[in-house]
Design a protein around this motif. Structure first.
Motif, PDB file in Angstrom:
ATOM      1  N   ASP A  57      -5.849 -13.813 -43.934  1.00  0.00           N
ATOM      2  CA  ASP A  57      -6.445 -14.951 -43.220  1.00  0.00           C
ATOM      3  C   ASP A  57      -5.524 -15.951 -42.534  1.00  0.00           C
ATOM      4  O   ASP A  57      -5.942 -16.577 -41.566  1.00  0.00           O
ATOM      5  CB  ASP A  57      -7.379 -15.747 -44.148  1.00  0.00           C
ATOM      6  CG  ASP A  57      -8.639 -14.977 -44.458  1.00  0.00           C
ATOM      7  OD1 ASP A  57      -8.589 -14.134 -45.375  1.00  0.00           O
ATOM      8  OD2 ASP A  57      -9.646 -15.189 -43.769  1.00  0.00           O
ATOM      9  N   ASP A  97      -8.222 -10.551 -41.161  1.00  0.00           N
ATOM     10  CA  ASP A  97      -8.101 -11.753 -40.333  1.00  0.00           C
ATOM     11  C   ASP A  97      -6.654 -12.179 -40.107  1.00  0.00           C
ATOM     12  O   ASP A  97      -6.360 -13.384 -40.044  1.00  0.00           O
ATOM     13  CB  ASP A  97      -8.897 -12.923 -40.936  1.00  0.00           C
ATOM     14  CG  ASP A  97     -10.391 -12.807 -40.650  1.00  0.00           C
ATOM     15  OD1 ASP A  97     -10.808 -11.805 -40.050  1.00  0.00           O
ATOM     16  OD2 ASP A  97     -11.135 -13.727 -41.040  1.00  0.00           O
ATOM     17  N   ASN A 116     -13.048 -10.103 -39.845  1.00  0.00           N
ATOM     18  CA  ASN A 116     -13.934 -10.322 -38.706  1.00  0.00           C
ATOM     19  C   ASN A 116     -13.238 -11.114 -37.609  1.00  0.00           C
ATOM     20  O   ASN A 116     -13.829 -11.428 -36.602  1.00  0.00           O
ATOM     21  CB  ASN A 116     -15.210 -11.043 -39.138  1.00  0.00           C
ATOM     22  CG  ASN A 116     -14.924 -12.360 -39.821  1.00  0.00           C
ATOM     23  OD1 ASN A 116     -14.196 -12.403 -40.814  1.00  0.00           O
ATOM     24  ND2 ASN A 116     -15.466 -13.440 -39.297  1.00  0.00           N
ATOM     25  N   HIS A 117     -11.957 -11.434 -37.829  1.00  0.00           N
ATOM     26  CA  HIS A 117     -11.205 -12.161 -36.810  1.00  0.00           C
ATOM     27  C   HIS A 117      -9.865 -11.508 -36.528  1.00  0.00           C
ATOM     28  O   HIS A 117      -8.954 -12.176 -36.051  1.00  0.00           O
ATOM     29  CB  HIS A 117     -10.942 -13.611 -37.259  1.00  0.00           C
ATOM     30  CG  HIS A 117     -12.148 -14.479 -37.174  1.00  0.00           C
ATOM     31  ND1 HIS A 117     -12.629 -15.187 -38.245  1.00  0.00           N
ATOM     32  CD2 HIS A 117     -12.997 -14.731 -36.160  1.00  0.00           C
ATOM     33  CE1 HIS A 117     -13.718 -15.855 -37.884  1.00  0.00           C
ATOM     34  NE2 HIS A 117     -13.959 -15.588 -36.618  1.00  0.00           N
ATOM     35  N   HIS A 125     -12.434  -7.643 -47.116  1.00  0.00           N
ATOM     36  CA  HIS A 125     -12.205  -8.935 -46.459  1.00  0.00           C
ATOM     37  C   HIS A 125     -13.135  -9.986 -47.079  1.00  0.00           C
ATOM     38  O   HIS A 125     -12.695 -11.046 -47.500  1.00  0.00           O
ATOM     39  CB  HIS A 125     -12.433  -8.818 -44.950  1.00  0.00           C
ATOM     40  CG  HIS A 125     -12.257 -10.132 -44.263  1.00  0.00           C
ATOM     41  ND1 HIS A 125     -11.089 -10.859 -44.338  1.00  0.00           N
ATOM     42  CD2 HIS A 125     -13.113 -10.894 -43.532  1.00  0.00           C
ATOM     43  CE1 HIS A 125     -11.222 -11.988 -43.677  1.00  0.00           C
ATOM     44  NE2 HIS A 125     -12.448 -12.045 -43.188  1.00  0.00           N
ATOM     45  N   HIS A 159     -11.150 -14.096 -46.493  1.00  0.00           N
ATOM     46  CA  HIS A 159     -12.268 -14.663 -45.724  1.00  0.00           C
ATOM     47  C   HIS A 159     -12.588 -16.122 -46.066  1.00  0.00           C
ATOM     48  O   HIS A 159     -12.937 -16.889 -45.177  1.00  0.00           O
ATOM     49  CB  HIS A 159     -13.522 -13.791 -45.879  1.00  0.00           C
ATOM     50  CG  HIS A 159     -14.641 -14.166 -44.945  1.00  0.00           C
ATOM     51  ND1 HIS A 159     -14.493 -14.167 -43.578  1.00  0.00           N
ATOM     52  CD2 HIS A 159     -15.922 -14.557 -45.185  1.00  0.00           C
ATOM     53  CE1 HIS A 159     -15.647 -14.529 -43.010  1.00  0.00           C
ATOM     54  NE2 HIS A 159     -16.525 -14.782 -43.963  1.00  0.00           N
TER      55      HIS A 159
END
Ligand SMILES: [Zn+2]
Length: 208
Positions: free
Chosen positions: A8, A34, A57-58, A139, A175
């Motif tokens: 992240d 991420d 998701n990023h 994640h 996440h």
């Protein structure tokens, strides 16, 4: 075996810690999503150990359709199970669906449909090695554990289910970021599984 887990957030200080020998005993890097791929690639180069990761998701360069877009030198473990030394490690990327155009985001039902694809791998592993799984990297957090009430940070129920079915010793996720007072725990036990939020990095010792 010493494991460096990251997720992240890029922590520039890790580079100097690596160069100072702080992670000298680390034998494996696990990425929980991420993160920019150059960061992961730099860690591989500096520590000279394998990287297994799941996309979040990023992930800036992540495109599900394009298998060429990946962290060079690392293995994307999404919906895969591999044997590393004496450890069985499986991965489950993505997060809860919270934006219409979101990448690698799934509704609770879609996440279940993805998760069942790991079942045959667990069964085969149980036959070959006597247990389904040692380490699960995802994640998203599980539902109700280290997650938040906000739509974007709700955990996936499919992950609770994977933990119940495969009973890994260790589950690592990302996440959910820490900011002042939003989380009370990052290290929890569920049955025989230790669940750790690795944001932004953790060093863990795992028996082989
Ligand atoms: Zn995320």
């Amino acid at each position: 075996m010493k494991i460096l887990a990251v997720s992240d957030e890029v922590v520039e200080r890790l580079y100097s810690l690596c160069n100072n020998g702080h992670f000298r005993d680390v034998r494996l890097i696990l990425g929980c999503g991420d993160l920019p791929y150059p960061y992961l690639e730099n860690l591989i180069t500096i520590l000279n150990v394998p990287l297994l990761y799941v996309p979040g998701n990023h992930d800036p360069e992540y495109a599900p359709q394009n298998t060429m877009t990946r962290a060079e030198g690392g293995s994307n473990l999404d919906l895969k199970l591999i044997r590393h030394k004496n450890l069985s490690i499986a991965g489950f990327g993505g997060s809860i669906h919270y934006r219409p155009d979101g990448t690698n985001q799934y509704t609770q039902s879609e996440a279940y449909l993805r998760a069942v694809r790991l079942l045959p791998l667990f069964a085969w592993n149980r036959i070959r090695h006597g247990r389904a799984l040692d380490i699960l990297i995802t994640h998203s957090p599980p539902f109700g554990i280290h997650d938040e009430d906000t739509r974007a940070h709700q955990g996936l129920k499919a992950i609770n289910w994977l933990i119940r079915v495969a009973r890994p010793r260790l589950h690592l996720h990302g996440h959910v970021h820490f900011h002042r007072g939003n989380l009370t725990a990052s290290d929890t036990s569920l049955g025989t599984t230790r669940i750790v939020n690795v944001f932004p990095y953790k060093v863990l010792d795992v028996d082989e």
